[in-house]
Every structure is written in C-alpha cells, then in structure tokens.
Write an enzyme that holds these catalytic residues in place. Sequence first.
Site, PDB file in Angstrom:
ATOM      1  N   HIS A   1       7.357  -7.400  -4.217  1.00  0.00           N
ATOM      2  CA  HIS A   1       6.073  -7.833  -4.777  1.00  0.00           C
ATOM      3  C   HIS A   1       6.266  -9.107  -5.607  1.00  0.00           C
ATOM      4  O   HIS A   1       6.684  -9.045  -6.765  1.00  0.00           O
ATOM      5  CB  HIS A   1       5.479  -6.732  -5.660  1.00  0.00           C
ATOM      6  CG  HIS A   1       5.001  -5.543  -4.888  1.00  0.00           C
ATOM      7  ND1 HIS A   1       3.747  -5.490  -4.314  1.00  0.00           N
ATOM      8  CD2 HIS A   1       5.614  -4.374  -4.582  1.00  0.00           C
ATOM      9  CE1 HIS A   1       3.603  -4.329  -3.691  1.00  0.00           C
ATOM     10  NE2 HIS A   1       4.720  -3.644  -3.833  1.00  0.00           N
TER      11      HIS A   1
ATOM     12  N   CYS B   1       5.304  -6.168   1.308  1.00  0.00           N
ATOM     13  CA  CYS B   1       5.671  -4.746   1.294  1.00  0.00           C
ATOM     14  C   CYS B   1       5.119  -4.029   2.532  1.00  0.00           C
ATOM     15  O   CYS B   1       5.588  -4.266   3.630  1.00  0.00           O
ATOM     16  CB  CYS B   1       5.202  -4.093  -0.010  1.00  0.00           C
ATOM     17  SG  CYS B   1       6.027  -2.528  -0.375  1.00  0.00           S
ATOM     18  N   TYR B   2       4.113  -3.183   2.385  1.00  0.00           N
ATOM     19  CA  TYR B   2       3.508  -2.518   3.543  1.00  0.00           C
ATOM     20  C   TYR B   2       3.015  -3.550   4.551  1.00  0.00           C
ATOM     21  O   TYR B   2       3.094  -3.337   5.766  1.00  0.00           O
ATOM     22  CB  TYR B   2       2.344  -1.636   3.082  1.00  0.00           C
ATOM     23  CG  TYR B   2       1.561  -0.974   4.193  1.00  0.00           C
ATOM     24  CD1 TYR B   2       2.022   0.198   4.792  1.00  0.00           C
ATOM     25  CD2 TYR B   2       0.352  -1.508   4.632  1.00  0.00           C
ATOM     26  CE1 TYR B   2       1.305   0.811   5.815  1.00  0.00           C
ATOM     27  CE2 TYR B   2      -0.376  -0.905   5.647  1.00  0.00           C
ATOM     28  CZ  TYR B   2       0.104   0.260   6.237  1.00  0.00           C
ATOM     29  OH  TYR B   2      -0.619   0.870   7.248  1.00  0.00           O
TER      30      TYR B   2
ATOM     31  N   LYS C   1     -12.512 -11.629 -15.754  1.00  0.00           N
ATOM     32  CA  LYS C   1     -12.947 -11.766 -17.140  1.00  0.00           C
ATOM     33  C   LYS C   1     -12.505 -13.094 -17.767  1.00  0.00           C
ATOM     34  O   LYS C   1     -13.291 -13.764 -18.441  1.00  0.00           O
ATOM     35  CB  LYS C   1     -12.406 -10.602 -17.964  1.00  0.00           C
ATOM     36  CG  LYS C   1     -12.702 -10.682 -19.444  1.00  0.00           C
ATOM     37  CD  LYS C   1     -14.162 -10.394 -19.762  1.00  0.00           C
ATOM     38  CE  LYS C   1     -14.427  -8.903 -19.714  1.00  0.00           C
ATOM     39  NZ  LYS C   1     -15.786  -8.565 -20.187  1.00  0.00           N
TER      40      LYS C   1
ATOM     41  N   GLU D   1       3.976 -10.930  -6.810  1.00  0.00           N
ATOM     42  CA  GLU D   1       2.843 -11.126  -7.724  1.00  0.00           C
ATOM     43  C   GLU D   1       3.042 -10.516  -9.106  1.00  0.00           C
ATOM     44  O   GLU D   1       2.299 -10.837 -10.042  1.00  0.00           O
ATOM     45  CB  GLU D   1       1.555 -10.569  -7.096  1.00  0.00           C
ATOM     46  CG  GLU D   1       1.466  -9.054  -6.990  1.00  0.00           C
ATOM     47  CD  GLU D   1       2.133  -8.474  -5.740  1.00  0.00           C
ATOM     48  OE1 GLU D   1       1.849  -7.313  -5.405  1.00  0.00           O
ATOM     49  OE2 GLU D   1       2.949  -9.184  -5.112  1.00  0.00           O
TER      50      GLU D   1
ATOM     51  N   ASP E   1     -19.821 -10.703 -20.667  1.00  0.00           N
ATOM     52  CA  ASP E   1     -20.248 -10.908 -19.277  1.00  0.00           C
ATOM     53  C   ASP E   1     -21.749 -11.167 -19.166  1.00  0.00           C
ATOM     54  O   ASP E   1     -22.184 -12.145 -18.561  1.00  0.00           O
ATOM     55  CB  ASP E   1     -19.864  -9.699 -18.426  1.00  0.00           C
ATOM     56  CG  ASP E   1     -18.410  -9.310 -18.594  1.00  0.00           C
ATOM     57  OD1 ASP E   1     -17.601 -10.194 -18.912  1.00  0.00           O
ATOM     58  OD2 ASP E   1     -18.092  -8.117 -18.434  1.00  0.00           O
TER      59      ASP E   1
ATOM     60  N   GLY F   1       0.827  -1.202   0.000  1.00  0.00           N
ATOM     61  CA  GLY F   1       0.000   0.000   0.000  1.00  0.00           C
ATOM     62  C   GLY F   1       0.858   1.246   0.000  1.00  0.00           C
ATOM     63  O   GLY F   1       2.069   1.184   0.272  1.00  0.00           O
TER      64      GLY F   1
END
Length: 534
Positions: free
Chosen positions: A180, A91-92, A389, A182, A239, A60
């Site tokens: 990070h 991280c944060y 999606k 990810e 969708d 964050g």
Amino acid sequence: MDPKAVKSDLVLILDYGSQYTHLITRRIRSLNIFSLCISGTSSLETITSHNPKAVILSGGPHSVHSVNSPTFPSGFVEWAQKGGIFVLGICYGLQLIVQRLGGLVEVGEEQEYGRMEIEVAKNLGIFGNKKVGDKQVVWMSHGDEAVKLPDGFEVVARSEQGAVAAVENRDMRFFGLQYHPEVTHSPEGMDTLRYFLFDVCEVSAGWNMENILDEEIKVINDTVGPEEHVICALSGGVDSTVAATLVHKAIGDRLHCVFVDNGLLRYKERERVMETFESDLHLPVTCVDASNEFLDKLKGVVDPEMKRKVIGKEFISIFDAFAHELEKKLGTKPAYLVQGTLYPDVIESCPPPGSGRTCSHTIKSHHNVGGLPKDMKLKLIEPLKLLFKDEVRQLGRILNVPDAFLKRHPFPGPGLAVRVLGDVTEGNALDILRQVDEIFIQAIKDAGLYNSIWQAFAVFLPIRSVGVQGDQRTHSHVVALRAVTSHDGMTADWYYFEHKFLDDVARKICNSVRGVNRVVQDITSKPPSTIEWE
C-alpha cells in the site's frame, strides 16, 4: 460540480473494499490531480463515462479465489489498451490483474502483514527513478500472492521473503504493487505514486480550489433559474456554512438560510452560532426551534441507524414547512435545498464491493445522504459533495469565511443523538452530555490544543458505575472523552493528552456535573472504529 469541467486529468479509483481505498483518492488530490472513487464492480459504461487518464484498482479483503469476489467488468482490459489508459493494481488489485490476464495467484506460504522491506529488481516503469538493489520499507497486507505472471509481465520488486512486490507490463500499460503506497507506513509510497502519475502516465495536474469555486458558481447559476429561490440548511458547522456562502455568492438574496434547533445541540450552540452568522458571516438566517418535535420522534429509539433516519425525515419536514412560509411571503415556493454533503459522507453511506448490496448504510448513513426520505419535495444542491473536509476549508478561505470558524471541529448532522448511546430522551442524558462536553472542549482551548486536534467531544454511555463522592456510595453515569487527529476524516489517530490534563478534566467533570462519577478515554484509531461512536 461536473467532474468533466475540472482542468485536470482524472485518475479513477475502482474500490474493492480496502480500508485505505479513499486514502488513495486523497493522496492523489494532494498532488493537484483530480481523483474520484467508484465501486470496483461498476459497469464498463460507468467507468468509460468518466474518461480517466489512469485507473487504480484498490486493495480489498477478498481473495480472487472466492466465489463472487469483486472484479472489473468484461471488456475493461480491451478498453484500457485501446484507449491508452494506464492501470495500476494495489494489493488485491495486483492479484486481480494477474488472475484475470492468465497468471496464477495462490495462498502464500508465508503471509505478509505490516512493515516489510522490498528490493527493486529492475529500475523500469514504476521504479524508473530507482536503482536495482534499492530497498524501502512498505506496508503489506495480504495472504495470497502472485506465483505465475501473465505473458508479458515481469517482476520489478520483491519482498525480503522473496514474494512478488511489484509487477508491470509496459506495453499494455498495466502495473501492480503488492503493498500500500498510500499509507504513511510506506515512507516512499507518495514518491512512487507521484513518479507513476507524472512520469509514467504523464498526467496533467490542474485540481485547485480557485477553479472549483468558479465551476461551482457556474453550475449553481445554470441549475437555479433567475427567479427561483433556494433554502439552505445551516447546522453551524464548517460544511454547511461554506456551502451557504458559496451559494450566496452565486445567487445573492434568493438564498434563504434556516438554522434548526433540534434539541440535540451542544451547550449554548444556538446562541453562539446565530451570533456568528449575523456578526461575522452576514448571512440571512432564520432560526426555527423544533426541539420538541425532534425529541418526541426520537423517544424510545436506540438503534443509531434509525436515529439518523428519524432525524433526516424530521429535518426535511421542517424544511418543507419553512418553504411554505417563504412561499406566502415571496409569492413563489423555493425549489431547492442546499446541504453541505461532503465526499466522505457519500463514501461512508455506501457498502463495500462484493457485499451484494446497492448504496445504503454500510458504515453509517448520513441524514443528508442515506437518511433523506424518497418523497422529499425539494431538489438538492450539494456543491461540496466531491470534496474532502480540508478542501472545504481551503474553499472557505477563498470565500473569506473567518478562519476561526473554519477551524471549528466537525459536528455531526444528527448532533448529540449519536453521542448519547441509547435513547436520547431518557433521563437527563442530554443535559449531562452538554455540561461534560463544554468542560472538555474549554479545557482543550485553554491548553492551546484546539487547533492541533481534528475533533474532540464527549460521549454519554448507557451504563452506570459505583463510586464514592462526599463519603457516600454513588451509582452514577459514565462518560467517555474522544479526541482524534486527522487530515481528512477518512482515517484518524487518537490524540495523546498529557496525564495531568486528563486528570484535571476528569476531576472537574466529576466535581461539577451532577450524575457523573466515572470518566474514560477512547483510544481507538479509525479504522477499526469510526470517529463518532454511532
């Protein structure tokens, strides 16, 4: 969909505002593990109600030193220890763990942003599959750093500058990564997450679309009574079409689909979509032409959020009127409205933790999330609201929705209203945009690029530029071309066209569309921008 019915352990993400938070959710799901993201400031009751196997505290933009910086609730640590819950701070999130458990976080002497090399100090816990001295490139984004660890914690990796890069307390089952894992900029990040979840946490994987389909049909049948009827708002996009096909499979002809021409559709969209519904999908669809009503309501509206609110309200008005007409024919009024709301729609309609606001319109409200009126008479059914999606496309294939339809680029619910910057009713902006967009998309298809691009479209800009056309000075409109690649719409990169392609398209637009003398290309990624302009 009831998260508790998913045949997988749940990994719960507490969101503290990182631009990458929802990428964590998506990465974990790619491992066939169910993952949800909720606010990092959620109550302990909310967190425990999800019954997670592991909790990840996201990164964050905040500093743990800041007044009112977001944090996990009182009792969280005790609950995790008592319940055998694994906790990973990123991280944060790492800094939050260190500070809340008695360590010390200070502003770093040398801030670390971008690609950095880290070295494994101990091959334990989260780095149990590595060797001491192993190095890897990771993506850092922090100004603060942990300088004193809480009792029982140890450093298991450091950056090339000597800063703490990973910590853990295996007895408490608390772990932390300063980088990070990810993002793709951390090449071994997915390997680290995979090892942490399967080998350290021993999470069971069971997240797949076949199970989701069975569960959704059960939920729909449990929700909708045997004599009740349902309306589905079809937009012509992937969708809503998958949502309609799913509900139709569950309740059959008690589903009544309505396609609304709101005057904000693309070139020949109405004719093309209705033909697809009838010939390929065999869905019962009624087309309602409400273009005048929508455009009248949008006259003079320039704020993008207000556009979405106006459109959302008018859609519901149309659906209510359609429900009344059905009541006359059926003898009973439909009680439910099906919408193709996706997880990113829900995510982007909520504010960042620490903002002091409850769920609203931080990035943009979607007409099927933040844009709906509070006095709406129909109850919502949103069978896709926990899916991304690409997961919806997987579900669509299982439901035998034609692949060509599933590969259609996303089209926003508010339509061209968010691609005409400013008042959509002013001049002939919509007509110009339709023509430009058709030329651009057809050129992409002709070049065989359509399926390589996540989304492509044109934007009408509220400016004019000086040009020379036919040896005469012109003062005409400027249009922008936007094309991006993405996996799930949460992050995106701009698509790199060959110069000749852009040259050909720009020439054709300026030569074919009266009122346009300049074409520009949007080369911004998401973040910092969104995919759509409004």
